[in-house]
Design a protein around this motif. Sequence first.
Motif, PDB file in Angstrom:
ATOM      1  N   CYS A 267     -17.133  12.909   5.338  1.00  0.00           N
ATOM      2  CA  CYS A 267     -17.050  11.721   4.506  1.00  0.00           C
ATOM      3  C   CYS A 267     -18.115  10.728   4.949  1.00  0.00           C
ATOM      4  CB  CYS A 267     -15.673  11.088   4.632  1.00  0.00           C
ATOM      5  SG  CYS A 267     -15.473   9.512   3.768  1.00  0.00           S
ATOM      6  N   THR A 268     -18.923  10.329   4.011  1.00  0.00           N
ATOM      7  CA  THR A 268     -19.822   9.213   4.238  1.00  0.00           C
ATOM      8  C   THR A 268     -19.180   8.009   3.554  1.00  0.00           C
ATOM      9  OG1 THR A 268     -21.736  10.688   4.186  1.00  0.00           O
ATOM     10  CG2 THR A 268     -22.154   8.340   3.861  1.00  0.00           C
ATOM     11  N   PRO A 269     -18.688   7.051   4.338  1.00  0.00           N
ATOM     12  CA  PRO A 269     -17.984   5.910   3.729  1.00  0.00           C
ATOM     13  C   PRO A 269     -18.854   5.184   2.705  1.00  0.00           C
ATOM     14  CG  PRO A 269     -17.685   5.917   6.099  1.00  0.00           C
ATOM     15  CD  PRO A 269     -18.730   6.956   5.793  1.00  0.00           C
ATOM     16  N   SER A 270     -18.243   4.843   1.584  1.00  0.00           N
ATOM     17  CA  SER A 270     -18.952   4.163   0.500  1.00  0.00           C
ATOM     18  C   SER A 270     -18.928   2.652   0.673  1.00  0.00           C
ATOM     19  CB  SER A 270     -18.308   4.516  -0.844  1.00  0.00           C
ATOM     20  OG  SER A 270     -17.009   3.929  -0.917  1.00  0.00           O
ATOM     21  N   GLY A 271     -18.091   2.164   1.569  1.00  0.00           N
ATOM     22  CA  GLY A 271     -17.900   0.726   1.713  1.00  0.00           C
ATOM     23  C   GLY A 271     -16.728   0.228   0.882  1.00  0.00           C
ATOM     24  N   GLY A 272     -16.165   1.118   0.055  1.00  0.00           N
ATOM     25  CA  GLY A 272     -15.014   0.755  -0.765  1.00  0.00           C
ATOM     26  C   GLY A 272     -13.710   1.204  -0.132  1.00  0.00           C
ATOM     27  N   GLN A 273     -12.621   0.719  -0.683  1.00  0.00           N
ATOM     28  CA  GLN A 273     -11.294   1.097  -0.206  1.00  0.00           C
ATOM     29  C   GLN A 273     -10.364   1.304  -1.391  1.00  0.00           C
ATOM     30  OE1 GLN A 273     -10.336  -2.182   2.441  1.00  0.00           O
ATOM     31  NE2 GLN A 273     -11.097  -1.043   4.190  1.00  0.00           N
ATOM     32  N   VAL A 274      -9.330   2.089  -1.143  1.00  0.00           N
ATOM     33  CA  VAL A 274      -8.280   2.296  -2.121  1.00  0.00           C
ATOM     34  C   VAL A 274      -6.941   2.255  -1.383  1.00  0.00           C
ATOM     35  CG1 VAL A 274      -8.348   4.833  -1.949  1.00  0.00           C
ATOM     36  CG2 VAL A 274      -7.465   3.759  -4.029  1.00  0.00           C
ATOM     37  N   THR A 275      -5.951   1.659  -2.018  1.00  0.00           N
ATOM     38  CA  THR A 275      -4.614   1.615  -1.445  1.00  0.00           C
ATOM     39  C   THR A 275      -3.710   2.527  -2.257  1.00  0.00           C
ATOM     40  OG1 THR A 275      -4.921  -0.652  -0.663  1.00  0.00           O
ATOM     41  CG2 THR A 275      -2.655   0.128  -0.839  1.00  0.00           C
ATOM     42  N   VAL A 276      -3.011   3.444  -1.571  1.00  0.00           N
ATOM     43  CA  VAL A 276      -2.117   4.379  -2.247  1.00  0.00           C
ATOM     44  C   VAL A 276      -0.679   4.101  -1.842  1.00  0.00           C
ATOM     45  CG1 VAL A 276      -3.906   6.150  -2.404  1.00  0.00           C
ATOM     46  CG2 VAL A 276      -2.328   6.174  -0.466  1.00  0.00           C
ATOM     47  N   ASN A 277       0.246   4.443  -2.719  1.00  0.00           N
ATOM     48  CA  ASN A 277       1.681   4.297  -2.449  1.00  0.00           C
ATOM     49  C   ASN A 277       2.263   5.639  -2.016  1.00  0.00           C
ATOM     50  OD1 ASN A 277       1.792   1.581  -3.428  1.00  0.00           O
ATOM     51  ND2 ASN A 277       1.785   2.389  -5.502  1.00  0.00           N
ATOM     52  N   VAL A 278       3.102   5.621  -0.997  1.00  0.00           N
ATOM     53  CA  VAL A 278       3.858   6.802  -0.591  1.00  0.00           C
ATOM     54  C   VAL A 278       5.298   6.554  -1.018  1.00  0.00           C
ATOM     55  CG1 VAL A 278       4.599   8.256   1.312  1.00  0.00           C
ATOM     56  CG2 VAL A 278       2.303   7.260   1.331  1.00  0.00           C
ATOM     57  N   ASN A 279       5.759   7.361  -1.975  1.00  0.00           N
ATOM     58  CA  ASN A 279       7.080   7.196  -2.588  1.00  0.00           C
ATOM     59  C   ASN A 279       8.004   8.330  -2.182  1.00  0.00           C
ATOM     60  OD1 ASN A 279       5.990   5.007  -4.294  1.00  0.00           O
ATOM     61  ND2 ASN A 279       4.874   6.676  -5.248  1.00  0.00           N
ATOM     62  N   TYR A 280       9.296   8.089  -2.269  1.00  0.00           N
ATOM     63  CA  TYR A 280      10.266   9.125  -1.942  1.00  0.00           C
ATOM     64  C   TYR A 280      11.413   9.104  -2.933  1.00  0.00           C
ATOM     65  CZ  TYR A 280      13.772   5.856  -0.304  1.00  0.00           C
ATOM     66  OH  TYR A 280      14.704   4.856  -0.261  1.00  0.00           O
ATOM     67  N   THR A 281      12.075  10.233  -3.006  1.00  0.00           N
ATOM     68  CA  THR A 281      13.348  10.341  -3.719  1.00  0.00           C
ATOM     69  C   THR A 281      14.278  11.139  -2.831  1.00  0.00           C
ATOM     70  OG1 THR A 281      12.678  12.354  -4.870  1.00  0.00           O
ATOM     71  CG2 THR A 281      12.312  10.280  -6.027  1.00  0.00           C
ATOM     72  N   ALA A 282      15.545  10.836  -2.897  1.00  0.00           N
ATOM     73  CA  ALA A 282      16.545  11.541  -2.095  1.00  0.00           C
ATOM     74  C   ALA A 282      17.865  11.519  -2.834  1.00  0.00           C
ATOM     75  CB  ALA A 282      16.689  10.890  -0.719  1.00  0.00           C
ATOM     76  N   PRO A 283      18.678  12.560  -2.654  1.00  0.00           N
ATOM     77  CA  PRO A 283      19.951  12.635  -3.350  1.00  0.00           C
ATOM     78  C   PRO A 283      20.998  11.662  -2.801  1.00  0.00           C
ATOM     79  CG  PRO A 283      19.697  14.502  -1.890  1.00  0.00           C
ATOM     80  CD  PRO A 283      18.406  13.746  -1.862  1.00  0.00           C
ATOM     81  N   GLU A 284      20.713  11.065  -1.653  1.00  0.00           N
ATOM     82  CA  GLU A 284      21.606  10.071  -1.055  1.00  0.00           C
ATOM     83  C   GLU A 284      20.751   9.074  -0.289  1.00  0.00           C
ATOM     84  OE1 GLU A 284      23.533  11.600   2.848  1.00  0.00           O
ATOM     85  OE2 GLU A 284      23.363  13.357   1.550  1.00  0.00           O
ATOM     86  N   PRO A 285      21.304   7.909   0.051  1.00  0.00           N
ATOM     87  CA  PRO A 285      20.509   6.926   0.785  1.00  0.00           C
ATOM     88  C   PRO A 285      20.002   7.495   2.113  1.00  0.00           C
ATOM     89  CG  PRO A 285      22.541   5.948  -0.007  1.00  0.00           C
ATOM     90  CD  PRO A 285      22.656   7.434  -0.234  1.00  0.00           C
ATOM     91  N   ILE A 286      18.761   7.146   2.465  1.00  0.00           N
ATOM     92  CA  ILE A 286      18.213   7.584   3.741  1.00  0.00           C
ATOM     93  C   ILE A 286      17.793   6.368   4.561  1.00  0.00           C
ATOM     94  CG2 ILE A 286      17.455   9.832   2.891  1.00  0.00           C
ATOM     95  CD1 ILE A 286      14.601   8.728   2.817  1.00  0.00           C
ATOM     96  N   ALA A 287      17.873   6.497   5.882  1.00  0.00           N
ATOM     97  CA  ALA A 287      17.472   5.422   6.793  1.00  0.00           C
ATOM     98  C   ALA A 287      16.334   5.866   7.697  1.00  0.00           C
ATOM     99  CB  ALA A 287      18.663   4.965   7.623  1.00  0.00           C
ATOM    100  N   GLY A 288      15.966   7.136   7.629  1.00  0.00           N
ATOM    101  CA  GLY A 288      14.856   7.643   8.431  1.00  0.00           C
ATOM    102  C   GLY A 288      14.232   8.847   7.766  1.00  0.00           C
ATOM    103  N   VAL A 289      12.904   8.944   7.885  1.00  0.00           N
ATOM    104  CA  VAL A 289      12.197  10.039   7.238  1.00  0.00           C
ATOM    105  C   VAL A 289      10.918  10.348   8.008  1.00  0.00           C
ATOM    106  CG1 VAL A 289      10.943   8.529   5.640  1.00  0.00           C
ATOM    107  CG2 VAL A 289      11.380  10.879   4.984  1.00  0.00           C
ATOM    108  N   VAL A 290      10.543  11.624   8.022  1.00  0.00           N
ATOM    109  CA  VAL A 290       9.255  12.052   8.564  1.00  0.00           C
ATOM    110  C   VAL A 290       8.503  12.679   7.396  1.00  0.00           C
ATOM    111  CG1 VAL A 290       8.034  13.510  10.219  1.00  0.00           C
ATOM    112  CG2 VAL A 290      10.246  12.495  10.849  1.00  0.00           C
ATOM    113  N   VAL A 291       7.344  12.096   7.058  1.00  0.00           N
ATOM    114  CA  VAL A 291       6.548  12.619   5.955  1.00  0.00           C
ATOM    115  C   VAL A 291       5.196  13.101   6.471  1.00  0.00           C
ATOM    116  CG1 VAL A 291       7.659  11.230   4.172  1.00  0.00           C
ATOM    117  CG2 VAL A 291       5.645  10.343   5.328  1.00  0.00           C
ATOM    118  N   TYR A 292       4.665  14.098   5.779  1.00  0.00           N
ATOM    119  CA  TYR A 292       3.362  14.681   6.098  1.00  0.00           C
ATOM    120  C   TYR A 292       2.520  14.575   4.842  1.00  0.00           C
ATOM    121  CZ  TYR A 292      -0.072  18.078   7.777  1.00  0.00           C
ATOM    122  OH  TYR A 292      -1.226  18.705   8.178  1.00  0.00           O
ATOM    123  N   ILE A 293       1.424  13.818   4.933  1.00  0.00           N
ATOM    124  CA  ILE A 293       0.564  13.579   3.785  1.00  0.00           C
ATOM    125  C   ILE A 293      -0.790  14.228   4.040  1.00  0.00           C
ATOM    126  CG2 ILE A 293      -0.528  11.800   2.364  1.00  0.00           C
ATOM    127  CD1 ILE A 293       1.776   9.986   3.826  1.00  0.00           C
TER     128      ILE A 293
END
Length: 127
Positions: free
Chosen positions: A1-27
């Motif tokens: 990657c040759t940085p362009s000087g720009g940035q982007v912000t992405v959202n990491v979303n989740y769904t679960a069949p019941e409420p969760i209080a902790g999660v480990v995600v791999y992106i």
Amino acid sequence: CTPSGGQVTVNVNYTAPEPIAGVVVYIDYDESEVRIPGTGSQQQVQDRISLQTGDFFTPNDLNYALQVVHFDSSTTAFSGSTLFQIELDTCTGAAVADDDFTCRVLSASSDGAPVDVVGATCTVDVP
């Protein structure tokens, strides 16, 4: 990657069949499109993550993927569907899109119980 000087912000979303209080995600991200300065759990990496729910996280940037352990220390369930946002540097010539990312839930725990929640999923979107 040759940085362009720009940035982007992405959202990491989740769904679960019941409420969760902790999660480990791999992106998994396309390192020819975006990058995160630093590696592992360096402060540079931490500074690029903004929690939207919960109050604690530990990142591990591998320069092609990011693993994040994220939970709410009060053991209350996360509210909303966006866990956190990641600010990424864009690479020269990149056209960053949702399909540049793959997100997997490695484990999730329900509210107050250390039992894995089956059926939890995550996605990454470029607003």
